[in-house]
Scaffold this motif. Sequence first.
Motif, PDB file in Angstrom:
ATOM      1  N   ALA A 124      23.980  39.102  27.811  1.00  0.00           N
ATOM      2  CA  ALA A 124      25.030  38.088  27.689  1.00  0.00           C
ATOM      3  C   ALA A 124      26.405  38.727  27.849  1.00  0.00           C
ATOM      4  N   MET A 125      26.601  39.876  27.216  1.00  0.00           N
ATOM      5  CA  MET A 125      27.885  40.566  27.342  1.00  0.00           C
ATOM      6  C   MET A 125      28.118  41.056  28.756  1.00  0.00           C
ATOM      7  N   LYS A 126      27.036  41.509  29.411  1.00  0.00           N
ATOM      8  CA  LYS A 126      27.157  42.003  30.775  1.00  0.00           C
ATOM      9  C   LYS A 126      27.639  40.896  31.704  1.00  0.00           C
ATOM     10  N   VAL A 127      27.058  39.718  31.568  1.00  0.00           N
ATOM     11  CA  VAL A 127      27.431  38.584  32.412  1.00  0.00           C
ATOM     12  C   VAL A 127      28.857  38.128  32.102  1.00  0.00           C
ATOM     13  N   ILE A 128      29.159  37.960  30.807  1.00  0.00           N
ATOM     14  CA  ILE A 128      30.483  37.458  30.416  1.00  0.00           C
ATOM     15  C   ILE A 128      31.588  38.438  30.794  1.00  0.00           C
ATOM     16  N   SER A 129      31.377  39.725  30.499  1.00  0.00           N
ATOM     17  CA  SER A 129      32.410  40.705  30.809  1.00  0.00           C
ATOM     18  C   SER A 129      32.611  40.858  32.314  1.00  0.00           C
ATOM     19  N   ALA A 130      31.516  40.830  33.083  1.00  0.00           N
ATOM     20  CA  ALA A 130      31.640  40.922  34.535  1.00  0.00           C
ATOM     21  C   ALA A 130      32.356  39.700  35.099  1.00  0.00           C
ATOM     22  N   ALA A 131      32.077  38.526  34.533  1.00  0.00           N
ATOM     23  CA  ALA A 131      32.733  37.298  34.989  1.00  0.00           C
ATOM     24  C   ALA A 131      34.238  37.343  34.699  1.00  0.00           C
ATOM     25  N   ILE A 132      34.616  37.861  33.522  1.00  0.00           N
ATOM     26  CA  ILE A 132      36.030  38.004  33.172  1.00  0.00           C
ATOM     27  C   ILE A 132      36.717  38.928  34.171  1.00  0.00           C
ATOM     28  N   ILE A 133      36.070  40.049  34.479  1.00  0.00           N
ATOM     29  CA  ILE A 133      36.624  41.006  35.421  1.00  0.00           C
ATOM     30  C   ILE A 133      36.831  40.367  36.794  1.00  0.00           C
ATOM     31  N   LEU A 134      35.827  39.665  37.279  1.00  0.00           N
ATOM     32  CA  LEU A 134      35.919  39.046  38.603  1.00  0.00           C
ATOM     33  C   LEU A 134      37.031  38.007  38.658  1.00  0.00           C
ATOM     34  N   PHE A 135      37.125  37.169  37.634  1.00  0.00           N
ATOM     35  CA  PHE A 135      38.137  36.118  37.637  1.00  0.00           C
ATOM     36  C   PHE A 135      39.550  36.691  37.639  1.00  0.00           C
ATOM     37  N   PHE A 136      39.838  37.551  36.670  1.00  0.00           N
ATOM     38  CA  PHE A 136      41.201  38.055  36.541  1.00  0.00           C
ATOM     39  C   PHE A 136      41.572  39.040  37.647  1.00  0.00           C
ATOM     40  N   PHE A 137      40.615  39.867  38.067  1.00  0.00           N
ATOM     41  CA  PHE A 137      40.965  40.843  39.089  1.00  0.00           C
ATOM     42  C   PHE A 137      41.118  40.224  40.469  1.00  0.00           C
ATOM     43  N   THR A 138      40.454  39.122  40.738  1.00  0.00           N
ATOM     44  CA  THR A 138      40.684  38.434  42.013  1.00  0.00           C
ATOM     45  C   THR A 138      42.122  37.926  42.068  1.00  0.00           C
ATOM     46  N   ILE A 139      42.614  37.433  40.923  1.00  0.00           N
ATOM     47  CA  ILE A 139      44.010  37.002  40.836  1.00  0.00           C
ATOM     48  C   ILE A 139      44.944  38.202  40.981  1.00  0.00           C
ATOM     49  N   TYR A 140      44.602  39.311  40.329  1.00  0.00           N
ATOM     50  CA  TYR A 140      45.390  40.535  40.450  1.00  0.00           C
ATOM     51  C   TYR A 140      45.475  40.969  41.911  1.00  0.00           C
ATOM     52  N   CYS A 141      44.342  40.949  42.592  1.00  0.00           N
ATOM     53  CA  CYS A 141      44.308  41.356  43.997  1.00  0.00           C
ATOM     54  C   CYS A 141      45.212  40.465  44.841  1.00  0.00           C
ATOM     55  N   ALA A 142      45.174  39.167  44.566  1.00  0.00           N
ATOM     56  CA  ALA A 142      46.021  38.233  45.312  1.00  0.00           C
ATOM     57  C   ALA A 142      47.499  38.544  45.093  1.00  0.00           C
ATOM     58  N   SER A 143      47.850  38.849  43.856  1.00  0.00           N
ATOM     59  CA  SER A 143      49.257  39.165  43.573  1.00  0.00           C
ATOM     60  C   SER A 143      49.674  40.448  44.273  1.00  0.00           C
ATOM     61  N   GLY A 144      48.760  41.426  44.361  1.00  0.00           N
ATOM     62  CA  GLY A 144      49.068  42.664  45.071  1.00  0.00           C
ATOM     63  C   GLY A 144      49.276  42.429  46.551  1.00  0.00           C
ATOM     64  N   ILE A 145      48.470  41.549  47.138  1.00  0.00           N
ATOM     65  CA  ILE A 145      48.619  41.219  48.553  1.00  0.00           C
ATOM     66  C   ILE A 145      49.965  40.543  48.805  1.00  0.00           C
ATOM     67  N   VAL A 146      50.359  39.645  47.910  1.00  0.00           N
ATOM     68  CA  VAL A 146      51.648  38.973  48.045  1.00  0.00           C
ATOM     69  C   VAL A 146      52.801  39.974  47.905  1.00  0.00           C
ATOM     70  N   ALA A 147      52.681  40.895  46.947  1.00  0.00           N
ATOM     71  CA  ALA A 147      53.735  41.894  46.752  1.00  0.00           C
ATOM     72  C   ALA A 147      53.913  42.743  48.010  1.00  0.00           C
ATOM     73  N   GLY A 148      52.801  43.169  48.609  1.00  0.00           N
ATOM     74  CA  GLY A 148      52.881  43.942  49.845  1.00  0.00           C
ATOM     75  C   GLY A 148      53.479  43.131  50.976  1.00  0.00           C
ATOM     76  N   ALA A 149      53.102  41.850  51.050  1.00  0.00           N
ATOM     77  CA  ALA A 149      53.627  40.984  52.104  1.00  0.00           C
ATOM     78  C   ALA A 149      55.134  40.799  51.965  1.00  0.00           C
ATOM     79  N   ARG A 150      55.587  40.631  50.735  1.00  0.00           N
ATOM     80  CA  ARG A 150      57.035  40.448  50.526  1.00  0.00           C
ATOM     81  C   ARG A 150      57.813  41.724  50.849  1.00  0.00           C
ATOM     82  N   LEU A 151      57.200  42.871  50.616  1.00  0.00           N
ATOM     83  CA  LEU A 151      57.846  44.128  50.983  1.00  0.00           C
ATOM     84  C   LEU A 151      58.032  44.202  52.494  1.00  0.00           C
ATOM     85  N   PHE A 152      56.975  43.926  53.250  1.00  0.00           N
ATOM     86  CA  PHE A 152      57.067  43.985  54.705  1.00  0.00           C
ATOM     87  C   PHE A 152      58.034  42.922  55.236  1.00  0.00           C
ATOM     88  N   GLN A 153      58.023  41.755  54.607  1.00  0.00           N
ATOM     89  CA  GLN A 153      58.951  40.706  55.023  1.00  0.00           C
ATOM     90  C   GLN A 153      60.400  41.119  54.825  1.00  0.00           C
TER      91      GLN A 153
END
Length: 497
Positions: A124-153
């Motif tokens: 149960a912990m494995k599933v819940i903790s992995a799901a938390i990681i996937l949810f928040f880190f996908t958002i983190y990744c998106a913010s990093g992509i935007v930050a890089g895009a704004r730098l190049f812009q």
Amino acid sequence: MNTFNPMYVTFAIYIVAVLLIGLAAYFSTRNFDDYILGGRKMGSFVTAMSAGASDMSGWLLMGLPGAIYATGMSEAWIAIGLTVGAYLNWLLVSGRLRVHTEFNNNALTLPDYFFHRFGAQGKAMKVISAAIILFFFTIYCASGIVAGARLFQSLFDVSYTQAMWLGAGATIAYTFIGGFLAVSWTDTIQATLMIFALILTPVMVYLALGGADEMRAAIRLVAEGSGKQYGSLLAGTTLMGIISTAAWGLGYFGQPHILARFMAAENVKSLVSARRIGMTWMVLCLAGACAVGYFGIAYFGGRPDQIDALGGNNERIFIALTTLLFNPWVAGVILSAILAAVMSTLSCQLLVCSSAITEDFYKGFLRPTAAQGELVWIGRFMVLAVAVIAIIIAADPESKVLGLVSYAWAGFGAAFGPVVILSVWWKRMTAAGALAGMVAGAVTVVAWKATGSSLYEIVPGFIACTLAVVAVSLLGKPAAGVEARFDEADRAYRSLK
């Protein structure tokens, strides 16, 4: 018309260099352990620099200097909190976690460590903790992509879409090809570039101002006009504000991408040296970032005719000072530090998401007997899958989800932080206690955020998680063999110190 720009050349050289490092790491990756944790053979210097670079994103060179420039040194409390939190994480968690993950089935990820550390209810912990990681880190990744895009812009005349692919493409490529080794090796170069930029830039501003007296006079003049006390740590803030900003340091104990660096270290003794190197790097970088913002007040206060270089955005203070004070070739190298900060954080987030899917879902539930080569390629394709989702989110630069970065930091810190700390210090901790703490921390962060309180949600979330872990653990007993395995790992840690 001559459109040659030296910054194009320096950025191109930098991107080619990281791709070549990714290719070299590809030939050094023999199994999934190598792809996810580099075979647990990272030395002190690489461990320290990689941990630092993966932690400090574009916020270090844009957000923090911009906040100091706009408000003054009262914004430095976040830097103070981060420094204290990072040091305690190195001191209290790093070595113990390195040993405990090895004694718990050589766990490669945080969810896998929880699964083996607590035994019963581990799935149960494995599933819940992995799901938390996937949810928040996908958002983190998106913010990093935007930050890089704004730098190049901001530096080049390209559309947002083109800038997004330029900023994300190289990072995705070297992470896909080389995995943890590529990420760690490039992080080392990127961390070196970041500290070089953050030391050299304030020195050049100081020299351009003419010295300490001239700088103080310029800041005094700006302060008189604005009514602000730029040099005070306490001016313009409250006790609640100080607690909220300094509390960012609590987040370190639960960040999967930072904890992965501890797990990948060569041995416990190497982590002692890594702590000294890493903390020295961090203090110098944070001090440099604060200096850029503070010195920028004096620079533009005495040169209002040049303030257009900011483009109306305080977070461009580092970019503006660099382009004004340095030769274009040198400016290109220094501004590559912003790209380095973005790439280093984005790459490790992609890798953590990939490992969560591959190790904790694919191998854990679908293909327990999967061969090493199969896992490596599944890991690579998961990097692409997460990157595609992040790019879809990042396609809208104004997407509200990108404002959840501090929310995600709080979520990780509150859900995982106390669980990680207590798991390596308290053998009496139970599976039910760990699960209760994880859920209590995450739920409290979400609920507290909804109240609109000025207190950063990581504070009540961290407290709630800790209380839940202790209370629920005391109501039950650890699963069979858990305490014996803890004692064995603890003895091994003490013998290796």
